[in-house]
Enzyme design. Structure first.
Site, short mmCIF file in Angstrom:
data_model
loop_
_atom_site.label_atom_id
_atom_site.label_comp_id
_atom_site.label_asym_id
_atom_site.label_seq_id
_atom_site.Cartn_x
_atom_site.Cartn_y
_atom_site.Cartn_z
N ARG A 58 0.82 -1.26 -0.10
CA ARG A 58 -0.01 -0.11 0.06
C ARG A 58 0.95 1.29 -0.06
NH1 ARG A 58 -2.09 2.06 4.45
NH2 ARG A 58 -2.48 0.45 5.41
N TYR A 110 -15.59 17.90 -15.76
CA TYR A 110 -15.97 16.78 -15.67
C TYR A 110 -17.14 16.81 -14.44
CZ TYR A 110 -16.29 11.82 -14.50
OH TYR A 110 -16.80 10.70 -14.16
N ASP A 183 -6.56 19.41 -14.03
CA ASP A 183 -6.86 18.13 -14.79
C ASP A 183 -6.69 18.19 -16.12
OD1 ASP A 183 -8.03 15.86 -15.48
OD2 ASP A 183 -9.51 15.80 -14.11
N LYS A 208 -8.21 6.64 -18.92
CA LYS A 208 -8.44 7.58 -20.33
C LYS A 208 -7.13 7.05 -21.34
CE LYS A 208 -11.98 8.74 -18.23
NZ LYS A 208 -13.06 7.96 -17.97
N1 PLP Z 1 -11.21 13.74 -14.85
C1 PLP Z 1 -11.80 13.84 -16.01
C2 PLP Z 1 -11.45 15.13 -17.11
C3 PLP Z 1 -12.71 12.96 -16.46
O1 PLP Z 1 -13.33 12.84 -17.70
C4 PLP Z 1 -12.90 11.36 -15.55
C5 PLP Z 1 -13.47 10.57 -16.05
O2 PLP Z 1 -14.24 10.65 -16.83
C6 PLP Z 1 -12.22 11.72 -14.16
C7 PLP Z 1 -11.43 12.70 -13.92
C8 PLP Z 1 -12.26 10.79 -13.39
O3 PLP Z 1 -11.57 9.42 -13.80
P1 PLP Z 1 -11.85 8.05 -13.43
O4 PLP Z 1 -13.06 7.65 -14.22
O5 PLP Z 1 -10.71 7.39 -13.57
O6 PLP Z 1 -12.14 8.10 -11.85
#
Ligand code: PLP
Length: 388
Positions: A58, A110, A183, A208
């Site tokens: 961990r 998001y 992000d 992604k």
């Molecule tokens: N950030 C963005 C821009 C996203 O599009 C997403 C998910 O679609 C996330 C974070 C969250 O990622 P996860 O689905 O891997 O938890």
């Protein structure tokens, strides 16, 4: 793809990725690292660790470190930490702000992140202000009034594809002593390097394009300053809250990263062609894609997204929900599924998934463009659009 050469090897990013960061398994010379399955590691008779940094999985393991090292190199950052999902990475960064503090978040990002921030802040006595980052002056005015501890941007944003001005916002954050997190999931570190534009932290959903094969959940946070208090918190949070990536997922991610440069080249080229095709179509109202001259931040995107404009776009159809759903229903090559960044093209009616509270228009379809042949993608859209 990028002209940057990476020290100490001096390799271009394509080569660095093709070798998964370089090095071979020390014990066997294998060019692919083993998957560490052990959760715990022995100590000798004097209770010293047999291998330094190997206590418990961990905390850390050799494969996490190898993958994190590669990701930190891609970002031109100091250190990275893998998380169990993109949302686990989002949560670890959001928790840096203590009760009584303030987060200023870009609006229209998001929906999962917005929802998390809203609930987390409400429960923990943290003020959350959401503001449009498409209008730089208005966003900077909001910063001056709000005096946030943490500013949260998503570049490009999902699903509106806004390109916030990270360089200008980071300069103001530095003056005001605020932390800036970006992000950059929809860009990947090959197209946008927020740390070099002054951000303190950059995060990605590794689910992604970083992995790119729609077969793992993961997240990563990278810092430009591994001695900062914020970074110490993120590392401690990963270990103590335990939202750690599985070793098999880390292995898959490292394998996926080997082809990231190739995939991004093709996906970006395909996306540009699809966006240009759709923009001219008489049944399309608007295409949101930073690579189009009609995009409100196209000039900014040209300066900041040096490797291209990415694989994600949104299309607003003339008419409404019915027309958008009819197009989605008629597509064959684009798969109807949520998520983005995989080798296969995906289409999603975001309104159906997220609901009216999200503010996503009913006539919007989000497209994640994959590595298929460009002509197949355009032919698929052509036949689907003929039906409305
Ligand atoms: N950030 C963005 C821009 C996203 O599009 C997403 C998910 O679609 C996330 C974070 C969250 O990622 P996860 O689905 O891997 O938890």
């Amino acid at each position: 793809m990028s002209k940057t050469r990476y020290s100490p090897t001096g390799l271009h990013v394509d080569s660095l990725l093709a070798h998964a960061g370089g090095g071979c398994d020390q014990a066997t010379g294998a060019v692919v690292p083993p998957i560490p399955t052990a959760t715990t590691f022995v100590r000798d008779e004097d209770y010293a660790l047999v291998s330094s940094n190997h206590i418990y999985s961990r905390d850390d393991n050799a494969l996490f470190r190898k993958t994190e090292h590669l990701l930190a190199s891609l970002e031109e950052g100091a250190d990275s930490r893998l998380f169990a999902s993109g949302m686990a990475a989002v949560a670890a960064v959001a928790r840096i702000v203590r009760p009584g503090g303030t987060i200023l978040a870009q609006s229209g990002i998001y929906w999962g992140t917005t929802l998390f921030l809203r609930k987390h802040c409400a429960r923990n006595n943290i003020a959350l202000v959401e503001a449009d980052a498409g209008d730089l002056e208005a966003f900077q005015d909001e910063m001056a009034v709000t005096k946030p501890d943490l500013v949260w941007l998503e570049v490009p944003s999902n699903p509106f594809l806004q390109v916030a001005d990270v360089l200008s916002i980071s300069a103001q954050c530095k003056q005001a002593g605020a932390l800036l997190t970006v992000d950059a999931t929809a860009a990947t570190p090959l197209l946008l390097k927020p740390l070099s534009l002054g951000a303190d932290l950059v995060l990605h959903s590794a689910t992604k394009a970083l992995n790119g094969h729609s077969d793992l959940l993961g997240g990563v946070v990278t810092t430009g300053d591994s001695s900062s208090e914020a970074w110490a918190f993120v590392c401690e949070e990963r270990k103590n809250a335990g939202a750690v990536m599985g070793s098999f997922e880390a292995w898959l991610l490292l394998r996926g990263l080997r082809t990231l440069a190739l995939r991004m080249e093709r996906m970006t080229r395909n996306a540009q062609a699809v966006a240009e095709y759709l923009e001219k179509h008489p049944k399309v109202e608007t295409v949101l894609y930073p690579g189009l001259a009609s995009h409100p931040q196209h000039e900014l995107a040209k300066q900041r997204m040096t490797g291209g404009f990415g694989y994600l776009m949104s299309v607003l159809f003339k008419g409404g929900k019915e027309e958008a759903l009819k197009v989605a229903g008629a597509l064959d090559v684009f798969q109807r599924a949520t998520s983005l960044g995989g080798t296969e093209s995906l289409v999603e009616h975001r309104f159906t998934i997220e609901g009216p509270e999200s503010g996503i228009p009913e006539n919007l379809l989000r497209l994640s463009v994959g590595i298929e042949h460009e002509q197949d993608l355009i032919a698929d859209l052509e036949q689907a659009l003929a039906g409305i």
